[in-house]
Structures are given as structure tokens and as C-alpha cells.
Design an enzyme around this catalytic site. Structure first.
Site, mmCIF file in Angstrom:
data_model
loop_
_atom_site.group_PDB
_atom_site.id
_atom_site.type_symbol
_atom_site.label_atom_id
_atom_site.label_comp_id
_atom_site.label_asym_id
_atom_site.label_seq_id
_atom_site.Cartn_x
_atom_site.Cartn_y
_atom_site.Cartn_z
ATOM 1 N N LYS A 49 38.575 47.874 38.989
ATOM 2 C CA LYS A 49 39.083 47.804 37.612
ATOM 3 C C LYS A 49 37.846 48.427 36.819
ATOM 4 O O LYS A 49 36.550 48.710 37.322
ATOM 5 C CB LYS A 49 39.172 46.530 37.473
ATOM 6 C CG LYS A 49 37.910 45.581 37.139
ATOM 7 C CD LYS A 49 38.030 44.293 36.348
ATOM 8 C CE LYS A 49 36.694 43.846 36.330
ATOM 9 N NZ LYS A 49 36.379 42.716 35.489
ATOM 10 N N LYS B 51 32.539 47.495 32.218
ATOM 11 C CA LYS B 51 31.605 48.023 31.223
ATOM 12 C C LYS B 51 30.276 48.482 31.995
ATOM 13 O O LYS B 51 29.583 49.349 31.694
ATOM 14 C CB LYS B 51 31.141 46.985 30.183
ATOM 15 C CG LYS B 51 32.126 47.140 29.000
ATOM 16 C CD LYS B 51 31.502 46.026 27.676
ATOM 17 C CE LYS B 51 32.170 44.897 27.811
ATOM 18 N NZ LYS B 51 31.665 43.507 27.263
ATOM 19 N N LYS C 212 29.293 38.964 41.210
ATOM 20 C CA LYS C 212 27.790 39.180 40.615
ATOM 21 C C LYS C 212 26.886 38.707 41.300
ATOM 22 O O LYS C 212 25.786 39.103 41.195
ATOM 23 C CB LYS C 212 28.086 38.332 39.345
ATOM 24 C CG LYS C 212 29.049 39.003 38.219
ATOM 25 C CD LYS C 212 28.667 38.516 36.602
ATOM 26 C CE LYS C 212 29.564 39.330 35.688
ATOM 27 N NZ LYS C 212 29.434 38.448 34.397
HETATM 28 P P1 AMP Z 1 34.396 41.048 29.215
HETATM 29 O O1 AMP Z 1 34.036 42.457 28.702
HETATM 30 O O2 AMP Z 1 34.332 41.107 30.831
HETATM 31 O O3 AMP Z 1 33.847 40.154 28.289
HETATM 32 O O4 AMP Z 1 36.275 41.184 29.211
HETATM 33 C C1 AMP Z 1 36.688 40.949 27.755
HETATM 34 C C2 AMP Z 1 38.284 41.032 28.131
HETATM 35 O O5 AMP Z 1 38.699 42.274 28.516
HETATM 36 C C3 AMP Z 1 38.639 39.785 29.071
HETATM 37 O O6 AMP Z 1 39.934 39.398 28.482
HETATM 38 C C4 AMP Z 1 39.118 40.746 30.097
HETATM 39 O O7 AMP Z 1 40.020 40.326 31.111
HETATM 40 C C5 AMP Z 1 39.464 42.117 29.802
HETATM 41 N N1 AMP Z 1 39.132 43.177 30.551
HETATM 42 C C6 AMP Z 1 37.850 43.674 31.067
HETATM 43 N N2 AMP Z 1 38.120 44.703 31.894
HETATM 44 C C7 AMP Z 1 39.448 45.126 31.799
HETATM 45 C C8 AMP Z 1 40.244 46.045 32.615
HETATM 46 N N3 AMP Z 1 39.649 46.881 33.502
HETATM 47 N N4 AMP Z 1 41.516 46.150 32.369
HETATM 48 C C9 AMP Z 1 41.916 45.177 31.529
HETATM 49 N N5 AMP Z 1 41.620 44.057 30.775
HETATM 50 C C10 AMP Z 1 40.061 43.968 30.935
#
Ligand code: AMP
Ligand code: TRP
Length: 327
Positions: free
Chosen positions: A193, A196, A111
Site C-alpha cells: 500500500k 507516507k 511496526k
Molecule cells: P494515517 O496516515 O495512517 O494516519 O492514515 C490516515 C487515513 O488514510 C486512514 O483512514 C487510513 O486508512 C487512510 N490511508 C492511509 N494509506 C492509505 C492508502 N494507501 N490507501 C487508502 N487509504 C489510506
């Protein structure tokens, strides 16, 4: 058994990676465990946010979580910023966390590189706030996707350090990372990966229309050759699609390989789109019915915060006494 997890309220809708890596486990665990789920709006402001849209986005993501099956009568769903103890504990933890440990964090490095003009201190101390989110509630298990493993290790290190310095206070919570689905890859670059913050065609949102799902799967990157075989190194694109098919259709990877044997990539893509649409359409309908209910959504978060606060206050009372702050 107590469970805690968190999710950011920003960006477009939650995607299939968020679902398979985290939210699906949350929905299942509500039935058997004491679950707390936190929408981490204070983490979100480590990247620039438009103040006009942040609050709206927090309510929208609340509607999404409810649509996906999070049930406020079976768990505690709340917004992080409603419970001030998170920032208080975070400050105390910051005084026992070495800067070097924070600088090692992969997410921080990524980041900080992406937003050089806004490499703020909050990006660096982000994992300390996350440790506070977790340890305040003394959970046994933290269900997250694989990308959060390093942050969980730091949380455990902070718990150990605090205990060593001030006396046994926190148990070390375990990360619960799904064996498959903990890391769903981008549809356009299957070595990265799904995220969003990347363009829309790299991710399947959980609330995409059937047409959007078909189009995104159709243009998803595949690999050379024709065989539908799972190999992350040799066939990263097809492996990601096969994994999604297997997780959404409830079959194993090897069953899916057998099923698609001799069929081309186009058949896999069509059947994957079908199963995604079938699973996701009810979520979309439910979100639509919730999205305009601002008063209700806010009430859900306030009710959750009240429950969370009473637990957080107990921990803070103990922490303040141990650290030597006046009561
Ligand atoms: P965030 O959107 O960063 O707050 O992530 C929310 C949850 O989704 C966290 O537990 C992340 O580890 C999981 N997560 C985010 N991106 C992925 C992905 N590409 N594959 C699996 N889990 C994900
Ligand atoms: N850092 C997590 C992510 O980006 C979100 C998060 C914040 C979290 N606090 C948490 C996850 C506490 C689990 C527990 O996905």
C-alpha cells in the site's frame, strides 16, 4: 448521524491514498452529518519524533486539511492531545483489553518489526487509544481506509466488553471503507500500500508540484504487455494507475478501460498526470495561503478542542460512574 475519524500529523504531506481512503469522504460528510476530525498527535509519538518539528507538523497538517476542504465551521477539527479524556479513557480500556488481541494486530506486527530498537508499549496499545478516540464521542460511523478495518473491529470488541462488564454504555460504530480507493498502492511496488513513511517516488503527495507529479507518474512501475486492463493479480501496476485515473476523473473503471483501449501505457500515464495536476493544483495554492498563519491554525484546533471536550467530558462522567471511580 455522528461521524468521527482521525489522522496522524506526521511524515511528509498527505498523499492520494489518504485522500481517496479517508479525507475525501470527510469533506463530503461535513455537509450532512455531525463530524469530528481528530489529528492524532499522541499516536504519532509511538514512533520517534523530533520535538522541534512535531508541533510544526501538526499545524502544517491542519493547513493541509483546511486546504483539502475540511471546514472548521462545518465540523469539529481538533488535536487529540488537547482533549485529555482520550488518554483517560484509553487507560480504562486497557484494563479490559487482552494483550493477545493487541499482539494480533497487523499494524503492530509491521511496526514492531520495522523498529526493533524501539518496540515500545505505546505501539502495542495504539489501538486502545484509537478505540478511546472513537468511543468517547459515540459516533455512528468511522470513515477510514481499509488498513484500519482491524482496529475498528477491536474498537467494537472493546465496546462490547465494556458494556458486558459495566452496563450498556457504547453502541458499536460501523467502519465506512470506500468500495474503491480504500487501498491505493505504492507507485514503485504496487503489491504494497502507498505509505507516507516510504520514499517520495512511491507516493503522489496532494501538494506535489506539477513537475513532480509528471515525473513520479512517468517512472511508476507498470506491468509486462501493452493492454490497459484492470486486474490486481495480473496487472497490479496498471490497475493502480487505472484506479487513480478513474477516481480522479470521475469515470468508472470499465469506462476508463474502454477509453484507453488500443492506447499505450504512455497515454494512460500522461492523462493520469493531467487529471491529477488539474485536481490537486487548487489544493496546493490554498495550502500555500494558509501555511504561515500559525495563530489562525492554532485557534482552529483550540476552538475544535473546546467543542470536543464538552462531549468527551459527558462520556467520561458516565464511564467513571459505571466503573466505580469517585465522582
Ligand atoms: P494515517 O496516515 O495512517 O494516519 O492514515 C490516515 C487515513 O488514510 C486512514 O483512514 C487510513 O486508512 C487512510 N490511508 C492511509 N494509506 C492509505 C492508502 N494507501 N490507501 C487508502 N487509504 C489510506
Ligand atoms: N490509526 C489511524 C491511522 O493510522 C489513525 C486514527 C487514530 C484514527 N485514531 C482514530 C482513525 C480514530 C479513525 C478514528 O490511520
Amino acid at each position: 448521524m455522528r461521524i468521527l475519524s482521525g489522522i496522524q500529523p506526521t511524515g511528509p504531506s498527505y498523499h492520494v491514498g489518504n485522500y481517496l481512503g479517508a479525507i475525501k469522504q470527510w469533506v463530503e460528510m461535513q455537509e450532512t452529518a455531525d463530524c469530528l476530525f481528530c489529528i492524532v498527535d499522541l499516536h504519532a509519538i509511538t514512533v520517534p519524533q523530533d520535538p522541534k518539528t512535531l508541533a510544526k507538523s501538526t499545524l502544517e497538517k491542519t493547513a493541509e486539511l483546511l486546504a483539502l476542504g475540511i471546514d472548521p465551521d462545518r465540523c469539529t477539527l481538533f488535536a487529540q492531545s488537547y482533549v485529555k479524556e482520550h488518554t483517560e479513557l484509553s487507560w480504562i480500556f486497557s484494563t479490559i483489553t487482552p494483550v493477545g488481541e493487541l499482539e494480533r494486530m497487523t499494524q503492530y506486527k509491521d511496526k514492531a518489526k520495522k523498529q526493533r530498537e524501539n518496540a515500545n508499549a505505546g505501539l502495542l496499545t495504539y489501538p486502545i487509544l484509537m478505540a478511546a478516540d472513537i468511543l468517547l464521542y459515540k459516533p455512528d460511523v468511522v470513515p477510514v481506509g481499509e488498513d484500519q478495518k482491524q482496529h475498528l473491529e477491536l474498537t467494537r470488541a472493546i465496546a462490547r466488553k465494556f458494556n458486558a462488564r459495566f452496563g450498556k454504555t457504547f453502541a458499536e460504530p460501523a467502519a465506512l471503507i470506500p468500495k474503491t480507493g480504500g487501498r491505493i498502492m505504492s507507485l514503485q511496488d504496487p503489491k504494497k500500500k502507498m505509505s507516507k513513511s516510504d520514499p517520495a517516488d512511491t507516493q503522489i503527495s496532494l501538494f506535489d508540484s506539477p513537475e513532480a507529479i509528471r515525473k513520479k507518474i512517468k517512472i511508476a512501475v507498470t506491468d509486462t504487455g501493452k493492454d490497459i486492463k484492470y486486474s490486481q493479480t495480473k496487472k497490479p501496476g496498471i490497475s493502480n494507475l487505472l484506479l487513480l485515473y478513474s477516481l480522479f476523473s470521475g469515470t468508472t473503471i470499465s469506462e476508463a478501460e474502454t477509453y484507453f483501449k488500443g492506447k499505450g501505457y504512455a497515454v494512460l500515464k500522461k492523462e493520469l498526470a493531467d487529471v491529477l495536476i488539474e485536481t490537486l493544483e487548487p489544493f496546493r495554492v490554498k495550502k500555500h495561503s494558509l501555511i504561515s498563519r500559525d495563530v489562525y491554525l492554532r485557534e482552529v484546533l483550540l476552538r475544535g478542542a473546546k467543542k470536543a471536550r464538552s462531549l468527551a467530558e459527558q462520556t467520561m462522567e458516565e464511564v467513571r460512574a459505571k466503573v466505580g471511580l469517585l465522582s
